[in-house]
Write a protein that holds these residues in place. Sequence first.
Motif, PDB file in Angstrom:
ATOM      1  N   LEU A 125      49.975 -24.282  20.830  1.00  0.00           N
ATOM      2  CA  LEU A 125      49.538 -25.486  21.530  1.00  0.00           C
ATOM      3  C   LEU A 125      50.747 -26.167  22.147  1.00  0.00           C
ATOM      4  CD1 LEU A 125      46.929 -27.106  19.127  1.00  0.00           C
ATOM      5  CD2 LEU A 125      46.493 -25.949  21.281  1.00  0.00           C
ATOM      6  N   GLN A 126      50.581 -26.617  23.380  1.00  0.00           N
ATOM      7  CA  GLN A 126      51.667 -27.275  24.075  1.00  0.00           C
ATOM      8  C   GLN A 126      51.118 -28.522  24.766  1.00  0.00           C
ATOM      9  OE1 GLN A 126      53.488 -24.923  27.168  1.00  0.00           O
ATOM     10  NE2 GLN A 126      55.464 -25.860  26.792  1.00  0.00           N
ATOM     11  N   THR A 127      51.913 -29.570  24.808  1.00  0.00           N
ATOM     12  CA  THR A 127      51.509 -30.813  25.448  1.00  0.00           C
ATOM     13  C   THR A 127      51.838 -30.761  26.931  1.00  0.00           C
ATOM     14  OG1 THR A 127      51.924 -32.040  23.418  1.00  0.00           O
ATOM     15  CG2 THR A 127      51.811 -33.318  25.442  1.00  0.00           C
ATOM     16  N   VAL A 128      50.870 -31.161  27.755  1.00  0.00           N
ATOM     17  CA  VAL A 128      51.052 -31.236  29.197  1.00  0.00           C
ATOM     18  C   VAL A 128      50.791 -32.679  29.609  1.00  0.00           C
ATOM     19  CG1 VAL A 128      50.206 -30.470  31.451  1.00  0.00           C
ATOM     20  CG2 VAL A 128      50.311 -28.857  29.546  1.00  0.00           C
TER      21      VAL A 128
ATOM     22  N   THR B 297      47.376 -27.783  25.707  1.00  0.00           N
ATOM     23  CA  THR B 297      46.990 -26.500  26.287  1.00  0.00           C
ATOM     24  C   THR B 297      47.452 -25.385  25.370  1.00  0.00           C
ATOM     25  OG1 THR B 297      49.048 -26.242  27.535  1.00  0.00           O
ATOM     26  CG2 THR B 297      47.242 -27.368  28.647  1.00  0.00           C
ATOM     27  N   MET B 298      46.815 -24.247  25.522  1.00  0.00           N
ATOM     28  CA  MET B 298      47.244 -23.064  24.777  1.00  0.00           C
ATOM     29  C   MET B 298      48.148 -22.254  25.686  1.00  0.00           C
ATOM     30  SD  MET B 298      43.834 -21.985  22.664  1.00  0.00           S
ATOM     31  CE  MET B 298      44.593 -20.482  22.136  1.00  0.00           C
ATOM     32  N   THR B 299      49.303 -21.922  25.180  1.00  0.00           N
ATOM     33  CA  THR B 299      50.282 -21.141  25.934  1.00  0.00           C
ATOM     34  C   THR B 299      50.541 -19.843  25.197  1.00  0.00           C
ATOM     35  OG1 THR B 299      51.316 -23.194  26.692  1.00  0.00           O
ATOM     36  CG2 THR B 299      52.617 -21.183  26.904  1.00  0.00           C
ATOM     37  N   GLU B 300      50.518 -18.769  25.944  1.00  0.00           N
ATOM     38  CA  GLU B 300      50.767 -17.460  25.328  1.00  0.00           C
ATOM     39  C   GLU B 300      52.270 -17.259  25.162  1.00  0.00           C
ATOM     40  OE1 GLU B 300      49.555 -12.776  25.822  1.00  0.00           O
ATOM     41  OE2 GLU B 300      49.036 -14.179  27.398  1.00  0.00           O
ATOM     42  N   VAL B 301      52.646 -16.816  23.973  1.00  0.00           N
ATOM     43  CA  VAL B 301      54.047 -16.554  23.647  1.00  0.00           C
ATOM     44  C   VAL B 301      54.161 -15.096  23.240  1.00  0.00           C
ATOM     45  CG1 VAL B 301      55.963 -17.173  22.140  1.00  0.00           C
ATOM     46  CG2 VAL B 301      54.345 -18.917  22.838  1.00  0.00           C
ATOM     47  N   ASN B 302      55.111 -14.401  23.878  1.00  0.00           N
ATOM     48  CA  ASN B 302      55.324 -12.992  23.575  1.00  0.00           C
ATOM     49  C   ASN B 302      56.778 -12.754  23.180  1.00  0.00           C
ATOM     50  OD1 ASN B 302      52.670 -11.977  24.340  1.00  0.00           O
ATOM     51  ND2 ASN B 302      53.253 -12.579  26.415  1.00  0.00           N
ATOM     52  N   VAL B 303      57.008 -11.670  22.493  1.00  0.00           N
ATOM     53  CA  VAL B 303      58.362 -11.275  22.139  1.00  0.00           C
ATOM     54  C   VAL B 303      59.134 -11.060  23.436  1.00  0.00           C
ATOM     55  CG1 VAL B 303      59.754  -9.481  21.049  1.00  0.00           C
ATOM     56  CG2 VAL B 303      57.606 -10.211  19.990  1.00  0.00           C
ATOM     57  N   GLY B 304      60.323 -11.630  23.506  1.00  0.00           N
ATOM     58  CA  GLY B 304      61.142 -11.476  24.693  1.00  0.00           C
ATOM     59  C   GLY B 304      61.059 -12.667  25.651  1.00  0.00           C
TER      60      GLY B 304
ATOM     61  N   LYS C 239      55.611 -29.603  30.116  1.00  0.00           N
ATOM     62  CA  LYS C 239      54.982 -29.309  31.397  1.00  0.00           C
ATOM     63  C   LYS C 239      54.356 -30.593  31.947  1.00  0.00           C
ATOM     64  CE  LYS C 239      55.480 -24.780  30.912  1.00  0.00           C
ATOM     65  NZ  LYS C 239      56.780 -24.542  30.401  1.00  0.00           N
ATOM     66  N   THR C 240      54.352 -30.708  33.282  1.00  0.00           N
ATOM     67  CA  THR C 240      53.785 -31.881  33.935  1.00  0.00           C
ATOM     68  C   THR C 240      52.924 -31.438  35.110  1.00  0.00           C
ATOM     69  OG1 THR C 240      55.778 -33.122  33.376  1.00  0.00           O
ATOM     70  CG2 THR C 240      54.341 -34.087  35.031  1.00  0.00           C
ATOM     71  N   ILE C 241      51.753 -32.062  35.228  1.00  0.00           N
ATOM     72  CA  ILE C 241      50.860 -31.824  36.359  1.00  0.00           C
ATOM     73  C   ILE C 241      50.838 -33.114  37.171  1.00  0.00           C
ATOM     74  CG2 ILE C 241      48.491 -31.371  37.082  1.00  0.00           C
ATOM     75  CD1 ILE C 241      48.144 -29.781  34.461  1.00  0.00           C
ATOM     76  N   ILE C 242      51.092 -32.995  38.471  1.00  0.00           N
ATOM     77  CA  ILE C 242      51.111 -34.153  39.366  1.00  0.00           C
ATOM     78  C   ILE C 242      49.845 -34.126  40.222  1.00  0.00           C
ATOM     79  CG2 ILE C 242      52.411 -35.401  41.136  1.00  0.00           C
ATOM     80  CD1 ILE C 242      53.935 -35.066  38.483  1.00  0.00           C
ATOM     81  N   ILE C 243      49.129 -35.264  40.243  1.00  0.00           N
ATOM     82  CA  ILE C 243      47.875 -35.372  40.980  1.00  0.00           C
ATOM     83  C   ILE C 243      48.001 -36.475  42.026  1.00  0.00           C
ATOM     84  CG2 ILE C 243      45.410 -35.910  40.799  1.00  0.00           C
ATOM     85  CD1 ILE C 243      45.552 -34.871  37.919  1.00  0.00           C
ATOM     86  N   LYS C 244      47.490 -36.204  43.221  1.00  0.00           N
ATOM     87  CA  LYS C 244      47.469 -37.210  44.286  1.00  0.00           C
ATOM     88  C   LYS C 244      46.065 -37.260  44.852  1.00  0.00           C
ATOM     89  CE  LYS C 244      49.841 -38.573  48.508  1.00  0.00           C
ATOM     90  NZ  LYS C 244      50.944 -38.219  49.435  1.00  0.00           N
TER      91      LYS C 244
END
Length: 128
Positions: A4-7, A98-105, A115-120
């Motif tokens: 889980l990651q905060t956006v 949000t759910m973020t996929e994390v892989n080896v490497g 992360k930031t989402i900008i809305i206009k």
Amino acid sequence: MYILQTVVVKQVLTEKMKRQLLLSYEEQKSQLQREYEQLRFEQKKAEKKYKNSKKESAQLYEKEMQKRLDKIQNIEFQVNQLSLLPLGSELKEQELQTMTEVNVGDRWSDIENEKTIIIKDGIIIDIR
């Protein structure tokens, strides 16, 4: 693996958004003023009906009425602050998970950054 990651979602202040915010603030303020007046009316009604427990009921009503007045002051402060902001300013609207996929490497520093989402005007214009 998923984490889980905060956006952060931010709105760009436009003339249209400014009008919407001012309208919203006025509606909230109007609602709070109606609630305040209703509480005042109920307080007077209760004073006449229950003369013995006048002090206790008065304190309860005063406390609720003060809450409404504090909220009205807060809204007035927000309106003043909004008038000072220049168009194009970014206002934090909300935070989402949000759910973020994390892989080896994967680079941890890329995943770890907020992360930031900008809305206009209701349209996503940037993802950082």
